[in-house]
Design a protein around this motif. Structure first.
Motif, PDB file in Angstrom:
ATOM      1  N   ILE A  45      61.688  59.685  66.954  1.00 33.73           N
ATOM      2  CA  ILE A  45      62.529  60.323  65.715  1.00 33.73           C
ATOM      3  C   ILE A  45      63.821  59.232  65.513  1.00 33.73           C
ATOM      4  O   ILE A  45      64.162  59.350  64.427  1.00 33.73           O
ATOM      5  N   SER A  46      64.296  58.651  66.550  1.00 31.92           N
ATOM      6  CA  SER A  46      65.552  57.816  66.121  1.00 31.92           C
ATOM      7  C   SER A  46      65.267  56.638  65.170  1.00 31.92           C
ATOM      8  O   SER A  46      65.619  56.194  64.316  1.00 31.92           O
ATOM      9  N   PHE A  47      63.738  56.126  65.621  1.00 27.63           N
ATOM     10  CA  PHE A  47      63.290  55.047  64.544  1.00 27.63           C
ATOM     11  C   PHE A  47      63.167  55.658  63.024  1.00 27.63           C
ATOM     12  O   PHE A  47      63.620  55.068  62.351  1.00 27.63           O
ATOM     13  N   ILE A  48      62.551  56.961  63.013  1.00 24.37           N
ATOM     14  CA  ILE A  48      62.333  57.400  61.591  1.00 24.37           C
ATOM     15  C   ILE A  48      63.636  57.564  60.855  1.00 24.37           C
ATOM     16  O   ILE A  48      63.908  57.462  59.705  1.00 24.37           O
ATOM     17  N   LEU A  49      64.794  58.309  61.596  1.00 26.32           N
ATOM     18  CA  LEU A  49      66.099  58.279  61.249  1.00 26.32           C
ATOM     19  C   LEU A  49      66.989  57.073  60.930  1.00 26.32           C
ATOM     20  O   LEU A  49      67.374  56.708  59.776  1.00 26.32           O
ATOM     21  N   LEU A  50      66.464  56.018  61.521  1.00 24.64           N
ATOM     22  CA  LEU A  50      67.035  54.804  61.403  1.00 24.64           C
ATOM     23  C   LEU A  50      66.354  54.032  60.019  1.00 24.64           C
ATOM     24  O   LEU A  50      67.153  53.500  59.230  1.00 24.64           O
ATOM     25  N   PHE A  51      64.994  54.344  59.921  1.00 31.67           N
ATOM     26  CA  PHE A  51      64.289  53.762  58.834  1.00 31.67           C
ATOM     27  C   PHE A  51      64.782  54.401  57.575  1.00 31.67           C
ATOM     28  O   PHE A  51      64.885  53.679  56.545  1.00 31.67           O
ATOM     29  N   VAL A  52      64.971  55.810  57.578  1.00 30.59           N
ATOM     30  CA  VAL A  52      65.553  56.491  56.458  1.00 30.59           C
ATOM     31  C   VAL A  52      66.822  55.965  56.073  1.00 30.59           C
ATOM     32  O   VAL A  52      67.208  55.879  54.813  1.00 30.59           O
ATOM     33  N   PHE A  53      67.827  55.882  56.808  1.00 35.00           N
ATOM     34  CA  PHE A  53      69.157  55.436  56.560  1.00 35.00           C
ATOM     35  C   PHE A  53      69.257  54.178  56.087  1.00 35.00           C
ATOM     36  O   PHE A  53      69.975  53.855  54.899  1.00 35.00           O
ATOM     37  N   PHE A  54      68.249  53.041  56.389  1.00 33.39           N
ATOM     38  CA  PHE A  54      68.624  51.653  55.817  1.00 33.39           C
ATOM     39  C   PHE A  54      67.704  51.855  54.487  1.00 33.39           C
ATOM     40  O   PHE A  54      68.131  50.991  53.614  1.00 33.39           O
TER      41      PHE A  54
END
Length: 282
Positions: A45-54
């Motif tokens: 989930i952290s990876f997904i949120l980071l992906f969306v943020f960038f």
């Protein structure tokens, strides 16, 4: 903040496990932040949120992409380290699904079909395991358990449990107690079937309607901004065929999409009023 803290806690969990294996076993094979599923899901989930943020930042440059790729590898490595085969597959599925056309992923009927197929697939597939050459291939060639780690046994009983309270279920949160007392298992080992056990057919249908409506509200012009979240929802839906993936992480992703839709709708109304007021002034 979530990604930062999650990274710290996951890293600490792995460091503690590596340097004190006995502590890991003393607490029932649990890590600092839960079991192998919790550790893997939090990292994913952290990876997904980071992906969306960038993807939504103005500085979506090479550095941002390299950080995203590095965190993806971190998520995959964590899944391997804790032995969570579910999220190893989940991370791989994420890459494959990301290249599917936006329009296909956005269609509300496609997510419902995916959930439906995931619900019945292993139940139907388990019937083929009774064929002698299939059973022999799994046990002797693949060196795996022909019951899919007891899942085929669970599937043979799950509908008997469902039929006892088919419309309203045994009550939210009572799945574990029901399965332990009935057959010694922890849950249905299937996302949708476990919810049917808990809240019955009516409650599960209502849940699917909510999923459908949230996907229906996704606008094509916004899909690229939230595509990683949509992909993650598909991943959890597919993994639901063998695990309880309709959990707080799944519903958090749905809530983020819904919040984004409502925020955009509110912004559009605000801009519309500005245009009307401007026309009136002219």
């Amino acid at each position: 903040i979530y990604v930062f803290l999650s990274t710290i806690y996951v890293s600490l969990s792995l460091i503690i496990y590596k340097n004190n294996v006995s502590l890991f076993y003393d607490y029932g094979k649990n890590y600092l932040i839960g079991n192998k599923f919790d550790v893997s899901y939090i990292t994913y989930i952290s990876f997904i949120l980071l992906f969306v943020f960038f993807k939504n930042t103005k500085k979506n440059n090479l550095a941002c992409r390299l950080i995203t790729a590095a965190y993806y590898l971190f998520s995959l490595i964590v899944a391997f380290q804790v032995g969570c085969s579910t999220m190893i597959i989940g991370n791989i599925l994420t890459i494959l699904l990301y290249f599917i056309r936006d329009k296909i992923l956005r269609e509300e009927k496609n997510i419902i079909i995916t959930i439906f197929i995931s619900t019945i697939f292993l139940f139907v597939f388990s019937k083929f395991l009774n064929i002698s050459f299939v059973n022999d291939f799994i046990t002797n060639v693949l060196k795996k358990d022909s019951t899919l780690t007891g899942r085929t046994v669970i599937y043979s009983y799950v509908f008997k449990i469902i039929l006892q309270n088919v419309f309203f279920g045994v009550g939210y949160g009572n799945s574990y107690t029901t399965f332990v007392n009935t057959m010694g298992a922890a849950n249905a080992q299937n996302a949708i079937l476990d919810w049917v056990v808990q809240i019955g057919i009516f409650g599960t249908l209502f849940l699917l309607i909510i999923v459908k409506l949230i996907f229906k509200n996704i606008k094509m012009e916004n899909i690229k901004k939230i595509k990683p979240i949509i992909v993650a929802i598909y991943v959890f839906s597919i993994l639901g065929m063998v695990e309880i993936t309709f959990n707080m992480y799944f519903f958090t992703l749905l809530a983020i999409i819904n919040y984004g839709y409502r925020l955009k709708k509110k912004e559009d109304k605000k801009n519309e009023r500005k245009i009307i007021n401007k026309e009136c002034y002219i």
